[in-house]
Design a protein around this motif. Structure first.
Motif, PDB file in Angstrom:
ATOM      1  N   UNK A 320      -5.388 -71.084  29.350  1.00 17.95           N
ATOM      2  CA  UNK A 320      -4.173 -70.578  30.103  1.00 17.95           C
ATOM      3  C   UNK A 320      -3.031 -71.345  30.498  1.00 17.95           C
ATOM      4  N   UNK A 321      -3.503 -72.874  30.900  1.00 10.72           N
ATOM      5  CA  UNK A 321      -2.403 -73.712  31.213  1.00 10.72           C
ATOM      6  C   UNK A 321      -1.473 -73.729  29.852  1.00 10.72           C
ATOM      7  N   UNK A 322      -1.962 -73.757  28.609  1.00  8.98           N
ATOM      8  CA  UNK A 322      -1.130 -73.920  27.460  1.00  8.98           C
ATOM      9  C   UNK A 322      -0.220 -72.745  27.177  1.00  8.98           C
ATOM     10  N   UNK A 323      -0.966 -71.593  27.607  1.00  7.42           N
ATOM     11  CA  UNK A 323       0.091 -70.136  27.355  1.00  7.42           C
ATOM     12  C   UNK A 323       1.061 -70.227  28.253  1.00  7.42           C
ATOM     13  N   UNK A 324       1.064 -70.817  29.495  1.00  9.31           N
ATOM     14  CA  UNK A 324       2.033 -70.789  30.445  1.00  9.31           C
ATOM     15  C   UNK A 324       2.993 -72.133  30.160  1.00  9.31           C
ATOM     16  N   UNK A 325       2.526 -73.386  30.189  1.00  8.21           N
ATOM     17  CA  UNK A 325       3.207 -74.403  30.118  1.00  8.21           C
ATOM     18  C   UNK A 325       3.902 -74.861  28.457  1.00  8.21           C
ATOM     19  N   UNK A 326       3.287 -74.052  27.687  1.00  3.78           N
ATOM     20  CA  UNK A 326       3.729 -74.200  26.294  1.00  3.78           C
ATOM     21  C   UNK A 326       4.686 -73.096  25.908  1.00  3.78           C
ATOM     22  N   UNK A 327       4.986 -72.338  26.721  1.00  7.60           N
ATOM     23  CA  UNK A 327       5.887 -71.243  26.545  1.00  7.60           C
ATOM     24  C   UNK A 327       7.165 -71.559  26.527  1.00  7.60           C
ATOM     25  N   UNK A 328       8.095 -70.740  25.469  1.00 13.87           N
ATOM     26  CA  UNK A 328       9.533 -71.133  25.478  1.00 13.87           C
ATOM     27  C   UNK A 328      10.495 -70.222  26.042  1.00 13.87           C
TER      28      UNK A 328
END
Length: 440
Positions: A320-328
């Motif tokens: 979930x963290x990656x989905x949010x903070x890795x979004x462009x």
């Protein structure tokens, strides 16, 4: 997110205002469904390229019947955080509320960023672009006009969003925010727009782990700005201190870029050994070799910089963290935060007109008149003062209906980033919004 002692821890008329939709993801719905990122021109101090705000939209594009209003929830992110913060929450709300479209707003500051590296979607190329110094940075010298980007600019930009969402009165608008985004939402509700109070355009208010009148006192943050302190702050800004330096690690944007790179690596290459870890400042570097997913876990679960940036894995997974903070599009972090906005939000916190708000030109004049339903949710960050402050607002206003909820085991990050199936806030927020929808 709003900075504390170390890290303190708002678009858009389709058609006539020239909205440019980005590519979105279609959802299997019987009605047109939007999951996109749009932009529209706005007015304010600065060059034309910065007079634009953006919004991430999720949900049904139209109601089932022309006469059925769509309840629009407009969310404002907190300090140093962008619209991507609401990605998981927005999708969770929109799928549970079939007549609700969720808009998450990116402030005009995002126009100062250079997202070219992130937009490649390739973490190695992105890392080379940013760590190699190939990107365009914004400084106080190149953007002195940011010194004027305070709460007045923020609420005027937000007013364009609210008016667009209302679609000429055909839709209801609920305004909410997280952390200092909640403070901004309350300031909007109390703001005097040339004789018209902001709350008159709203059907409800949603405060997510933030607010006004000592909402953050339980974390140790009590805002009392004197007129002399306000004048001194304005003088420092005029002298060139236009960006809030709280999270600066070298350049103003360094910390935020590193967080987004960590998210992108964890999203695209979770099990690979982290090469980014070695580029982190000493205070952030893991003490052992980690994978890309492990680095994100280190930064937010095992060794967060401050409580505002911690995540409880019982609610928020590394994915979930990656989905949010890795979004462009939209991104999870806002690179440049105006010091004038920090000063204004701090001065507006008492939520009454004062000599200080007059010095700063803050028109927070109608708080006692607000009469729309209010929802407040608190995590364990402030030990109860978020809901205490919301109750004060209700007691001092004409609000007749209020919902208070919370979970002390949740963190400041969990409340917006957690996967919807693991976010207990939806158990109270969804019924609150349903009730507003049923009252139209």
């Amino acid at each position: 997110m709003r900075t504390g002692t170390v890290i303190a821890s708002a678009a858009m008329l389709v058609g006539s205002l020239g909205v440019a939709p980005a590519a979105g993801t279609a959802a299997p719905q019987s009605r047109p469904w939007r999951d996109d990122y749009i932009s529209v021109a706005a007015g304010g101090p600065g060059p034309a390229r910065t007079d634009r705000v953006h919004v991430y939209r999720v949900g049904p594009a139209h109601a089932r019947l022309v006469l059925v209003l769509v309840l629009v929830l407009v969310l404002v992110p907190g300090q140093f955080v962008a619209a991507g913060e609401f990605r998981n929450l927005a999708r969770g709300l929109a799928t549970r509320l079939r007549d609700t479209e969720v808009w998450a707003v990116d402030r005009r500051q995002t126009n100062l960023e250079d997202p070219a590296g992130l937009l490649t979607g390739d973490p190695d190329r992105a890392a080379d672009y940013y760590l190699g110094g190939h990107y365009r940075t914004t400084t106080a010298q190149s953007a002195p006009y940011v010194g004027q980007w305070g709460l007045t600019v923020a609420v005027n930009d937000l007013r364009q969003v609210v008016l667009a969402a209302r679609d000429g009165g055909r839709r209801q608008v609920v305004l909410g925010g997280h952390s200092w985004g909640a403070t901004t939402a309350m300031a909007y509700a109390a703001w005097d727009f040339h004789g018209l109070a902001g709350y008159r355009d709203l059907s409800g208010l949603v405060l997510i782990d933030g607010g006004v009148h000592d909402a953050f006192a339980g974390e140790g943050d009590i805002y009392r700005v004197t007129p002399d302190q306000a004048r001194s702050g304005l003088g420092q800004i005029a002298a060139g201190a236009v960006f809030d330096p709280t999270v600066a690690m070298g350049r103003t944007e360094t910390f935020q870029i590193l967080q987004e790179l960590a998210g992108l690596y964890a999203q695209k290459m979770p099990d690979a050994p982290s090469t980014l870890a070695a580029h982190l400042p000493p205070g952030l570097q893991p003490t052992r070799p980690v994978t890309n997913a492990g680095l994100l876990r280190w930064l937010y679960v095992e060794h967060p910089l401050v409580a505002d940036l911690s995540a409880n894995p019982d609610y928020t997974s590394v994915e979930a963290l990656a989905d949010v903070f890795g979004a462009t599009r939209p991104q999870g972090f806002e690179w440049y935060w105006p010091q004038r906005l920090t000063l204004d939000l701090s001065a507006a916190d008492p939520f009454v007109r004062t000599a200080t708000t007059d010095v700063l030109g803050l028109r927070v004049w109608h708080g006692h008149e607000i009469n729309v339903p209010l929802y407040s949710f608190q995590s364990g960050l402030t030990h109860g003062t978020v809901n205490d402050a919301a109750r004060w607002v209700v007691d001092q206003s004409r609000i007749a209906s209020a919902t208070y909820a919370g979970d002390d085991k949740m963190t400041h990050v969990d409340v917006t980033v957690a996967e919807p199936d693991h976010n207990p806030m939806l158990n109270s927020l969804v019924p609150f919004l349903q009730n507003l929808d049923n009252q139209r």
